[in-house]
Design a protein around this motif. Sequence first.
Motif, mmCIF file in Angstrom:
data_model
loop_
_atom_site.group_PDB
_atom_site.id
_atom_site.type_symbol
_atom_site.label_atom_id
_atom_site.label_comp_id
_atom_site.label_asym_id
_atom_site.label_seq_id
_atom_site.Cartn_x
_atom_site.Cartn_y
_atom_site.Cartn_z
ATOM 1 N N UNK A 23 0.812 -1.210 0.000
ATOM 2 C CA UNK A 23 0.000 0.000 0.000
ATOM 3 C C UNK A 23 0.847 1.262 0.000
ATOM 4 N N UNK A 24 2.184 1.099 -0.050
ATOM 5 C CA UNK A 24 3.055 2.268 -0.043
ATOM 6 C C UNK A 24 2.859 3.112 -1.292
ATOM 7 N N UNK A 25 2.696 4.392 -1.113
ATOM 8 C CA UNK A 25 2.616 5.316 -2.236
ATOM 9 C C UNK A 25 3.349 6.596 -1.867
ATOM 10 N N UNK A 26 4.293 7.033 -2.653
ATOM 11 C CA UNK A 26 4.973 8.282 -2.339
ATOM 12 C C UNK A 26 4.015 9.448 -2.485
ATOM 13 N N UNK A 42 15.218 -0.645 -11.939
ATOM 14 C CA UNK A 42 15.553 -2.060 -11.801
ATOM 15 C C UNK A 42 16.078 -2.287 -10.382
ATOM 16 N N UNK A 43 15.418 -3.150 -9.635
ATOM 17 C CA UNK A 43 15.832 -3.491 -8.272
ATOM 18 C C UNK A 43 16.179 -4.969 -8.207
ATOM 19 N N UNK A 44 17.401 -5.246 -7.777
ATOM 20 C CA UNK A 44 17.824 -6.625 -7.524
ATOM 21 C C UNK A 44 17.744 -6.863 -6.021
ATOM 22 N N UNK A 45 17.090 -7.928 -5.624
ATOM 23 C CA UNK A 45 16.807 -8.185 -4.216
ATOM 24 C C UNK A 45 17.430 -9.512 -3.809
ATOM 25 N N UNK A 46 18.419 -9.451 -2.934
ATOM 26 C CA UNK A 46 19.027 -10.665 -2.397
ATOM 27 C C UNK A 46 18.171 -11.135 -1.218
ATOM 28 N N UNK A 47 17.426 -12.211 -1.411
ATOM 29 C CA UNK A 47 16.498 -12.666 -0.376
ATOM 30 C C UNK A 47 17.199 -13.494 0.697
ATOM 31 N N UNK A 48 18.427 -13.914 0.444
ATOM 32 C CA UNK A 48 19.220 -14.655 1.422
ATOM 33 C C UNK A 48 20.676 -14.581 1.002
ATOM 34 N N UNK A 49 21.592 -14.631 1.974
ATOM 35 C CA UNK A 49 23.014 -14.704 1.629
ATOM 36 C C UNK A 49 23.480 -16.151 1.548
ATOM 37 N N UNK A 50 22.602 -17.092 1.882
ATOM 38 C CA UNK A 50 22.965 -18.502 1.911
ATOM 39 C C UNK A 50 22.903 -19.133 0.529
ATOM 40 N N UNK A 51 23.701 -20.177 0.370
ATOM 41 C CA UNK A 51 23.706 -20.906 -0.891
ATOM 42 C C UNK A 51 24.050 -22.355 -0.598
ATOM 43 N N UNK A 52 23.544 -23.251 -1.433
ATOM 44 C CA UNK A 52 23.863 -24.669 -1.269
ATOM 45 C C UNK A 52 25.090 -25.075 -2.075
ATOM 46 N N UNK A 53 25.699 -24.127 -2.797
ATOM 47 C CA UNK A 53 26.965 -24.361 -3.482
ATOM 48 C C UNK A 53 28.019 -23.407 -2.917
ATOM 49 N N UNK A 79 7.236 -5.375 1.358
ATOM 50 C CA UNK A 79 6.944 -3.955 1.558
ATOM 51 C C UNK A 79 8.011 -3.073 0.908
ATOM 52 N N UNK A 80 9.273 -3.468 1.056
ATOM 53 C CA UNK A 80 10.340 -2.689 0.448
ATOM 54 C C UNK A 80 10.263 -2.725 -1.083
ATOM 55 N N UNK A 81 10.059 -3.913 -1.633
ATOM 56 C CA UNK A 81 9.921 -4.017 -3.095
ATOM 57 C C UNK A 81 8.757 -3.168 -3.588
ATOM 58 N N UNK A 82 7.674 -3.197 -2.866
ATOM 59 C CA UNK A 82 6.489 -2.443 -3.259
ATOM 60 C C UNK A 82 6.744 -0.943 -3.207
ATOM 61 N N UNK A 83 7.577 -0.515 -2.254
ATOM 62 C CA UNK A 83 7.936 0.901 -2.181
ATOM 63 C C UNK A 83 8.682 1.323 -3.442
ATOM 64 N N UNK A 84 9.587 0.477 -3.902
ATOM 65 C CA UNK A 84 10.335 0.806 -5.118
ATOM 66 C C UNK A 84 9.439 0.758 -6.349
ATOM 67 N N UNK A 110 4.491 -14.979 -4.976
ATOM 68 C CA UNK A 110 3.043 -14.871 -5.201
ATOM 69 C C UNK A 110 2.534 -13.486 -4.843
ATOM 70 N N UNK A 111 3.031 -12.930 -3.746
ATOM 71 C CA UNK A 111 2.578 -11.616 -3.327
ATOM 72 C C UNK A 111 3.045 -10.528 -4.288
ATOM 73 N N UNK A 112 4.312 -10.594 -4.716
ATOM 74 C CA UNK A 112 4.842 -9.579 -5.630
ATOM 75 C C UNK A 112 4.181 -9.646 -7.003
ATOM 76 N N UNK A 113 3.622 -10.795 -7.343
ATOM 77 C CA UNK A 113 3.008 -10.939 -8.662
ATOM 78 C C UNK A 113 1.796 -10.028 -8.838
ATOM 79 N N UNK A 114 1.251 -9.494 -7.747
ATOM 80 C CA UNK A 114 0.113 -8.571 -7.871
ATOM 81 C C UNK A 114 0.501 -7.328 -8.649
ATOM 82 N N UNK A 115 1.791 -6.950 -8.570
ATOM 83 C CA UNK A 115 2.253 -5.775 -9.312
ATOM 84 C C UNK A 115 2.292 -6.057 -10.815
#
Length: 360
Positions: A23-26, A42-53, A79-84, A110-115
């Motif tokens: 619901x964020x709107x500037x 363009x926003x790149x979002x690192x959702x975790x620093x972990x990796x299986x390799x 929320x942050x992605x939606x702000x951008x 699934x949530x971000x797909x609303x955009x």
Amino acid sequence: MSLIDEPLPPPAAPAEAEKPAGTLRPASGARLVDPFGRHVTYLRVSVTDRCDLRCVYCMSEHMTFLPRRELLTLEELDRLCSAFVARGVRKLRLTGGEPLVRRDLMRLVASLSRHLACGTLDELTLTTNGTLLERFAAELAGHGVRRVNVSVDSLDPERFRTITRRGDLHQVLRGIEAARRAGLKVKINTVALKGVNEDEIVPMLEWAHGEGMDLTLIEVMPMGEIEPGRLDQYLPLPLVRERLAERFSLIDLAERTGGPARYVRVRETGGRLGFITPLTHNFCESCNRVRLTCTGRLYMCLGQEDAADLRAPLRSSASDELLMAAIDDAIARKPKGHDFVIDRRHTAPAVPRHMSVTGG
């Protein structure tokens, strides 16, 4: 500890913080423009620093990952992605580490797909090592993801295991096939490593194009301390292109996909080949992106250490005002370019953080 972990929730926020995600709107609706007139879309979002390799150019073999309590929740990332998105970002790319090891990531997708559904976002995509793609490909496609980038640095199973220190090439290839069955367009990313996989570049190109997939070659980036020296790994892509031009007709293309790659069409295969050259020919003049970490730090440049803390304003108020002000302040500090150098006088990393922190 399992690699696939959801972070602990943050301390309880005041009651007024129960604002629905997205619901964020500037107040002004102003788009994000940096001091050099570049529009950040363009926003790149690192959702975790972990990796299986533990790829040799990306990580130390014995990595120390962030405590779970330091990570943003999926709702906070949303929320942050939606702000951008509200400020004009048209492309979101989820990265890691390896994004698919993040527990319940599909809930965020699934949530971000609303955009996408409402037209405020052009593309939601993912960069992955492919190890879990077989499991999640159909679900990604179902949430509106249309293409993914998959990292494959060798087509030889033993060499692949050596580069990744533990990976199973066949598992990744099954993931790629599952993605294609699900209707996802797949692009292959290959880091060019001197004396390691440079003899595989032609076979990689022929395989990728033969399967209808684009291929992008990437120079190693001097980020974070790793066991092998980066100078030993560094293979300049102009040299690679010269070698390829002896065998193939390479036709320069003006088209871009929103990222840093410069593309050619390979006449003999009909496929597209990209070159990402942060060292030999940087792409800073057209940089339209910023990078958000799983802890809420915003890096305005991959090759600089300056970062903005967005977690504090995110958690301190349900109002949009503080968060939007923090984003504006960050974009106003976006530098003209990075300082990546690899030569015998500059063997230390340009920045101390590993690539898995910001997703490359």
